[in-house]
Write a protein that holds these residues in place. Structure first.
Motif, PDB file in Angstrom:
ATOM      1  N   ASN A 518      -2.836  38.651   7.667  1.00  0.00           N
ATOM      2  CA  ASN A 518      -1.716  37.986   8.233  1.00  0.00           C
ATOM      3  C   ASN A 518      -2.099  36.355   8.089  1.00  0.00           C
ATOM      4  OD1 ASN A 518      -0.492  40.250   8.795  1.00  0.00           O
ATOM      5  ND2 ASN A 518      -1.453  40.184  10.918  1.00  0.00           N
ATOM      6  N   PHE A 519      -3.589  36.221   8.045  1.00  0.00           N
ATOM      7  CA  PHE A 519      -3.630  34.481   8.202  1.00  0.00           C
ATOM      8  C   PHE A 519      -4.193  33.946   6.823  1.00  0.00           C
ATOM      9  CE2 PHE A 519      -4.511  36.925  12.032  1.00  0.00           C
ATOM     10  CZ  PHE A 519      -3.817  36.237  12.999  1.00  0.00           C
ATOM     11  N   LEU A 520      -4.097  34.764   5.456  1.00  0.00           N
ATOM     12  CA  LEU A 520      -4.137  34.192   4.378  1.00  0.00           C
ATOM     13  C   LEU A 520      -3.570  33.093   4.110  1.00  0.00           C
ATOM     14  CD1 LEU A 520      -5.355  37.346   2.164  1.00  0.00           C
ATOM     15  CD2 LEU A 520      -6.651  36.012   3.679  1.00  0.00           C
ATOM     16  N   ALA A 582     -14.044  31.091   3.519  1.00  0.00           N
ATOM     17  CA  ALA A 582     -12.741  31.823   2.972  1.00  0.00           C
ATOM     18  C   ALA A 582     -12.951  32.568   1.890  1.00  0.00           C
ATOM     19  CB  ALA A 582     -11.762  30.497   2.738  1.00  0.00           C
ATOM     20  N   ALA A 583     -13.970  32.237   0.927  1.00  0.00           N
ATOM     21  CA  ALA A 583     -14.159  32.922  -0.178  1.00  0.00           C
ATOM     22  C   ALA A 583     -14.546  34.295   0.107  1.00  0.00           C
ATOM     23  CB  ALA A 583     -15.240  32.430  -0.996  1.00  0.00           C
ATOM     24  N   GLU A 584     -15.326  34.521   1.343  1.00  0.00           N
ATOM     25  CA  GLU A 584     -15.644  35.879   1.827  1.00  0.00           C
ATOM     26  C   GLU A 584     -14.532  36.722   2.291  1.00  0.00           C
ATOM     27  OE1 GLU A 584     -19.329  35.914   4.202  1.00  0.00           O
ATOM     28  OE2 GLU A 584     -20.246  34.378   3.050  1.00  0.00           O
ATOM     29  N   VAL A 585     -13.671  35.947   2.892  1.00  0.00           N
ATOM     30  CA  VAL A 585     -12.551  36.588   3.628  1.00  0.00           C
ATOM     31  C   VAL A 585     -11.671  37.110   2.354  1.00  0.00           C
ATOM     32  CG1 VAL A 585     -10.396  36.405   4.847  1.00  0.00           C
ATOM     33  CG2 VAL A 585     -12.470  35.433   5.824  1.00  0.00           C
ATOM     34  N   ALA A 595     -10.932  33.950  -4.434  1.00  0.00           N
ATOM     35  CA  ALA A 595     -12.318  33.701  -3.639  1.00  0.00           C
ATOM     36  C   ALA A 595     -13.156  32.918  -4.678  1.00  0.00           C
ATOM     37  CB  ALA A 595     -12.960  35.041  -3.381  1.00  0.00           C
ATOM     38  N   GLN A 596     -13.226  33.294  -5.815  1.00  0.00           N
ATOM     39  CA  GLN A 596     -13.788  32.635  -7.077  1.00  0.00           C
ATOM     40  C   GLN A 596     -13.422  30.963  -7.005  1.00  0.00           C
ATOM     41  OE1 GLN A 596     -13.369  34.737 -10.703  1.00  0.00           O
ATOM     42  NE2 GLN A 596     -14.520  36.560  -9.922  1.00  0.00           N
TER      43      GLN A 596
END
Length: 808
Positions: A518-520, A582-585, A595-596
Motif C-alpha cells: 500500500n505504501f509503494l 526502499a530497494a529491498e522493499v 529496486a535496481q
C-alpha cells in the motif's frame, strides 16, 4: 441524493462488536435483509448532531442525553459512535469509554461498544459528554465543528440513533472554561492543549443518571455535513468515518505514594492510600504536594464534599525545578534538581482549577490526559470547611503486554529495562507521543518506539497505525509531515526518510507484504522529492524545511552543518540509506526494476559524497565539502550505508568513538550508533554505552528523557531503546529474512558473563540462555519456534539452528 439511499440501514447484523473494533478498512461489509452494505461506502442511518445555538467552532463542553425504556435487560446492545473533538460515554451513570482514537478529517475514527452490561429493564439513559478544545486545542487535534454521532445496530430492541427528529437532548455545560498555556508558562515548547477551569456551582450534577430532570434541555440540530459516511463514499462529506483499529486503552487505578510537603495543614499518610479524608478549615489557604514516586499519565480524580466556593488549583509536573532558575531553553526546560531531593525546588507546570459548589461527593476529572510525577493541590476555602474524600489517578495507556524477558549477570541492567519499558508505556496511548509537552506522534520517535513495542510485546497494531497515518500526511510535494496527526504542518525531510526505514523494519519483522504494498507510491513520492534536490556535484543541495538529525551540541536546532545552505554529507547519506532500504522493499514485492534503479541512485550519491567530503588526513567523512566540521552522525550513516568498505568499518567506528572533538550523539541518536556498532562487528561495546541511562536513574528519574542532560521531557519514547537493544544487541536476536522467517542469533556480551532472554516471535516464543567463561567460550541453549530456523554467530563462525531446542 434520493431519500431511500439516504435512509439505507447500515451497521447491521453484528453479533460480536469486536469484529468491527479491529476491522480493517476493507473488511467492514455487513449484511442486512439479504443485502451487503459497506460502512465505508454507504450513508449511515444516523446523522451528526450538535447544539442548536452555541458556537460549534469555539471552546465548549456539551452534554447529550437519550433516555429510553426496555422491557428487559438485553443480551446485546451494540452502538457505534464518534465525536468532534472528543467524547466520554456513560450509561446509567456508569463510565463506559472515551474517544475517538486520534485521526484526521479524512480518517475520522468511530468506536463500537456493546452497552448491554450497563442496561437494565425499565428506564435507561445514554449520556455523552463532548468537548471542543477550541483555539488552544492540542496540536494533534484536527477538527471541523463540535458534533456527535451514534448509530445503533438494528438488532437493538430500541433505536437511539442521533438524527434530525430523534429524542436526544443537549445543553452547553457552562461550568467549563479554558486555561490556555504557552511555552513560557510551562517550561519548554508546548503543544498539548489547555487546562480546565470548572465552576461547580454551574455544573449540572447528576446529568448522567436516568432520574435527572432534563426537561429544560434543548433539541439538537444537525451538524453542517450532508451525510455520515465512510472513506469510500461516492459523494463528498466532512468527516470520513473509519473504524478504530487498535484496542481501547487500559484503565487502572494508581495511587500517590506519599505526601511530599504540606503547608498550612497536617496530612496523614492514610490519605494517599485512600483510607482517610482530609478536612480543611473554612477561610484557609493550604498547599499539599503529592509524590507518585514514578512517572505516570492518566486522568486523576479529585473527590470532595462541602466547602462551597473553595478554589482548588491542581498543578502537574514530571519533576520539580530549582526556585532560583526561571530561565529555560526550548529543549532543556527549566533547571531540574535531583528528583528525590526537594530542597530549594518548587513545582511549575500546567494546571486545572476547580471551584466547588458545596455538595457531597463531587468529583473533578480533567478533560484531557495529564502527565506527572508530582501534583500540588493549592486550596483556598471560603466560609465552610472542605472535605477531600479522595485523590487518585486512572492510569490510561495502550494495553501493551510485557512478553519479552531479559536477565543478565549485571543486575543494574534490570533497572534500565524497567525504566525503559515504563518510558514506552507512558508514551503510548492511541498513538506514540511525548506525554507532557506535545502529545504528538513524530516519525523519529515512533520508529524506535515501534521496534521496542514489537520486541517486548509482539503487538504491532500501533506501529501499523502510525505507518498508515504518516502516509496519510503526505503533502503535494511528496514528503510526509514530520508528526501526524496534527493541524499544524511541520516538515522534516529526514523524517520522511526514516518513515521508509519504518516500513523496512515492518518488512523485517512481519510477514505482511500486502500491507507494505500500500505504501509503494508513498516511498516513490518521498524519494522523488530528494532526487530533484541532487545537483551537479551529485549530492543533495539547497534543501528546504527543517532537516533535523539530533539534538547535539554543534547542530544548530538539530540541523547538520550544510543541510540548509550547502551540500550535507549527513543528509545525502541518509538519503542513500533510504534508497537502499526502499530497494529491498521493492525487491520483496517483485518490483525489481525500481529496486535496481534505487540501488543505482544510492551508489551515485555515496560516490559523490565520499568524493566531496572524505578527509584523507582524518580518515573521516566531513559534514560538507569544506571539510571543516565532523560528527559521529555522518560517519555512522557512512557505516550503515556502506559508504566505507566493510573491511574499513571497524577502524572508522573506533575512530568516531575515540575522537571527542567530533559532534557527539545524544541519547536519541545512540540508537543508530548502536546499529553501526553491530554492523562493524563491535556490538560488545554496547553495554559500556549505557552510562547516560544509568546517570538518569542516579538522578532519580523513573523514565528516560528527551535528552540525558536536564531534559525538557522526562519521558520520551525514543530513549526506551535499551528494551530493543537488550534483546536485539546483547541477546542478539535478529531477523535474517523478511517477515522474520529466519533468525540470526549473534549475542554481544560486553562485560557480561550470562544472558537469558525470551522474545515474542510471530511464530511463538524464542528463548536464549548463554554463559560465557573467562576464555570467551559460550555455552547455552537456543529455543526457536515451530517452523523457524536460522544461524548462531560467534567469533565470525556460524552454527545452523533448527526449530525447537538447540544446545551449544
Amino acid at each position: 441524493m434520493n431519500t431511500d439511499f439516504k435512509k439505507v440501514l447500515l451497521l447491521i447484523g453484528l453479533s460480536i462488536w469486536t469484529v468491527v473494533l479491529f476491522a480493517q478498512e476493507s473488511q467492514v461489509t455487513i449484511n442486512h435483509q439479504g443485502k451487503d452494505f459497506n460502512m465505508l461506502k454507504h450513508a449511515w442511518n444516523a446523522q451528526w448532531i450538535t447544539h442548536p445555538s452555541a458556537s460549534t467552532m469555539d471552546y465548549g463542553v456539551f452534554n447529550f442525553r437519550r433516555t429510553f425504556d426496555l422491557k428487559e435487560a438485553p443480551k446485546s446492545f451494540v452502538v457505534h459512535l464518534s465525536a468532534d473533538n472528543r467524547y466520554k460515554l456513560y450509561v446509567n451513570g456508569t463510565y463506559v469509554g472515551r474517544g475517538p482514537a486520534i485521526g484526521d478529517i479524512a480518517h475520522w475514527r468511530y468506536e463500537t461498544h456493546d452497552l448491554a452490561p450497563y442496561l437494565q429493564a425499565g428506564t435507561n439513559t445514554i449520556a455523552v459528554e463532548v468537548i471542543n478544545f477550541g483555539e488552544f486545542r492540542h496540536a494533534k487535534q484536527q477538527t471541523f465543528q463540535t458534533a456527535l454521532i451514534l448509530q445503533g445496530d438494528t438488532h437493538n430492541p430500541v433505536s437511539i440513533d442521533t438524527a434530525k427528529d430523534s429524542e436526544w437532548k443537549v445543553i452547553k455545560n457552562n461550568a467549563y472554561s479554558t486555561i490556555p498555556f504557552v511555552s513560557d508558562s510551562v517550561g519548554g515548547y508546548y503543544a498539548a492543549g489547555p487546562g480546565d477551569q470548572v465552576d461547580g456551582t454551574l455544573y449540572p450534577w447528576g446529568w448522567k443518571s436516568p432520574t435527572y430532570n432534563d426537561s429544560q434541555w434543548q433539541k439538537p440540530r444537525l451538524a453542517m455535513v450532508e451525510f455520515a459516511v465512510g472513506r469510500g463514499f461516492l459523494f463528498g462529506s466532512t468527516w470520513y468515518l473509519v473504524p478504530r483499529q487498535i484496542p481501547f486503552l487500559s484503565d487502572t487505578v494508581t495511587r500517590f505514594k506519599k505526601v511530599a510537603q504540606a503547608n498550612g495543614i497536617n496530612v496523614s499518610k492514610n490519605f494517599v492510600s485512600g483510607n482517610e479524608a482530609i478536612t480543611i478549615p473554612a477561610n484557609a489557604k493550604v498547599s499539599i504536594l503529592l509524590d507518585h514516586e514514578i512517572h505516570t499519565i492518566g486522568y486523576p480524580i479529585l473527590t470532595v464534599s462541602q466547602g462551597k466556593n473553595t478554589v482548588i488549583k491542581t498543578t502537574y509536573a514530571e519533576a520539580l525545578f530549582y526556585k532560583t532558575s526561571h530561565e529555560f531553553s526550548a529543549h532543556g526546560g527549566w533547571k531540574k534538581g535531583p528528583r528525590n531531593d526537594l530542597e530549594d525546588q518548587e513545582i511549575r507546570g500546567y494546571y486545572d482549577i476547580f471551584k466547588t459548589d458545596g455538595g457531597a461527593q463531587r468529583s473533578f476529572q480533567p478533560q484531557a490526559m495529564r502527565t506527572f510525577r508530582f501534583v500540588s493541590l493549592d486550596i483556598t476555602t471560603a466560609d465552610e470547611p472542605l472535605v477531600i474524600e479522595d485523590y487518585h489517578n486512572i492510569y490510561s495507556v495502550y494495553p501493551f503486554e510485557e512478553k519479552a524477558t531479559f536477565q543478565s549477570s549485571d543486575p543494574s541492567l534490570n533497572a534500565i529495562w524497567d525504566a525503559a519499558w515504563l518510558t514506552l508505556q507512558n508514551s503510548s496511548t492511541d498513538q506514540f507521543e511525548d506525554p507532557y509537552y506535545e502529545q504528538l506522534q513524530y516519525i523519529g520517535d515512533t520508529r524506535i518506539e515501534s521496534l521496542v513495542s514489537i520486541f517486548v510485546s509482539g503487538d504491532d497494531r500501533l506501529m501499523r497505525k502510525a505507518i498508515q497515518q504518516f502516509d496519510d500526511s503526505r503533502m503535494p510535494n511528496g514528503l510526509t509531515q514530520s508528526r501526524y496527526p496534527s493541524y499544524i504542518n511541520q516538515v522534516i525531510p529526514t523524517y520522511s526518510l526514516l518513515w521508509i526505514g519504518m516500513l523496512h523494519d515492518y518488512m523485517s519483522y512481519r510477514n505482511d507484504p500486502e500491507f507494505i504494498r500500500n505504501f509503494l507510491p508513498g516511498i516513490k513520492s518521498v524519494l522523488g522529492w530528494f532526487e530533484n534536490k541532487v545537483d551537479d556535484t551529485g549530492m543533495l543541495a539547497n534543501l528546504a524545511w527543517w532537516n533535523f538529525t539530533d539534538w547535539s551540541e554543534g547542530f544548530q536546532n538539530g540541523i547538520p552543518v550544510g543541510a540548509d545552505d550547502g551540500h550535507s554529507a549527513n543528509v545525502s547519506l541518509q538519503y542513500a540509506l533510504a534508497l537502499q532500504k526502499a530497494a529491498e522493499v521493492f525487491e520483496l514485492l517483485d518490483e525489481t526494476a525500481q529496486a535496481q534503479n534505487y540501488r543505482k541512485q544510492a551508489a551515485a550519491i555515496i560516490q559523490a559524497t565520499v568524493q566531496n567530503c572524505y578527509d584523507e588526513d582524518k580518515k573521516l567523512i566531513a559534514e560538507r565539502p569544506e571539510k571543516d566540521v565532523f560528527s559521529q552522525h555522518t560517519n555512522v550513516f557512512a557505516i550503515l550505508a556502506d559508504a566505507v568498505a566493510p573491511a574499513d568499518q571497524p577502524a572508522l567506528l573506533a575512530q568516531l568513538l575515540s575522537e571527542k572533538d567530533l559532534i557527539q550523539s545524544s541519547i536519541y541518536f545512540k540508537f543508530y550508533l548502536t546499529r553501526a556498532m553491530q554492523k562493524a562487528g563491535a556490538a560488545n561495546l554496547y553495554t559500556a554505552s549505557l552510562a547516560p541511562w544509568k546517570d538518569m536513574l542516579d538522578r532519580g528519574m523513573t523514565t528516560f528523557g528527551e535528552t540525558d542532560v536536564n531534559p525538557r521531557s522526562e519521558c520520551h519514547g525514543w530513549s526506551a531503546s535499551p528494551c530493543f537493544d537488550f534483546i536485539h544487541t546483547i541477546a542478539g536476536i535478529q531477523s535474517a529474512a523478511p517477515g522474520f522467517q529466519k533468525v540470526l542469533i549473534a549475542p554481544s556480551f560486553g562485560d557480561l558473563t550470562e544472558v537469558e532472554a525470551s522474545f515474542p516471535h510471530p511464530n511463538g516464543t524464542l528463548a536464549v540462555h548463554f554463559s560465557k567463561n573467562k576464555k570467551g567460550k559460550v555455552s547455552g541453549t537456543i529455543t526457536l519456534p515451530t517452523g523457524i530456523t536460522g544461524d548462531f554467530k560467534w567469533n565470525n563462525q556460524f552454527i545452523k539452528l533448527k526449530s525447537g531446542v538447540n544446545h551449544l
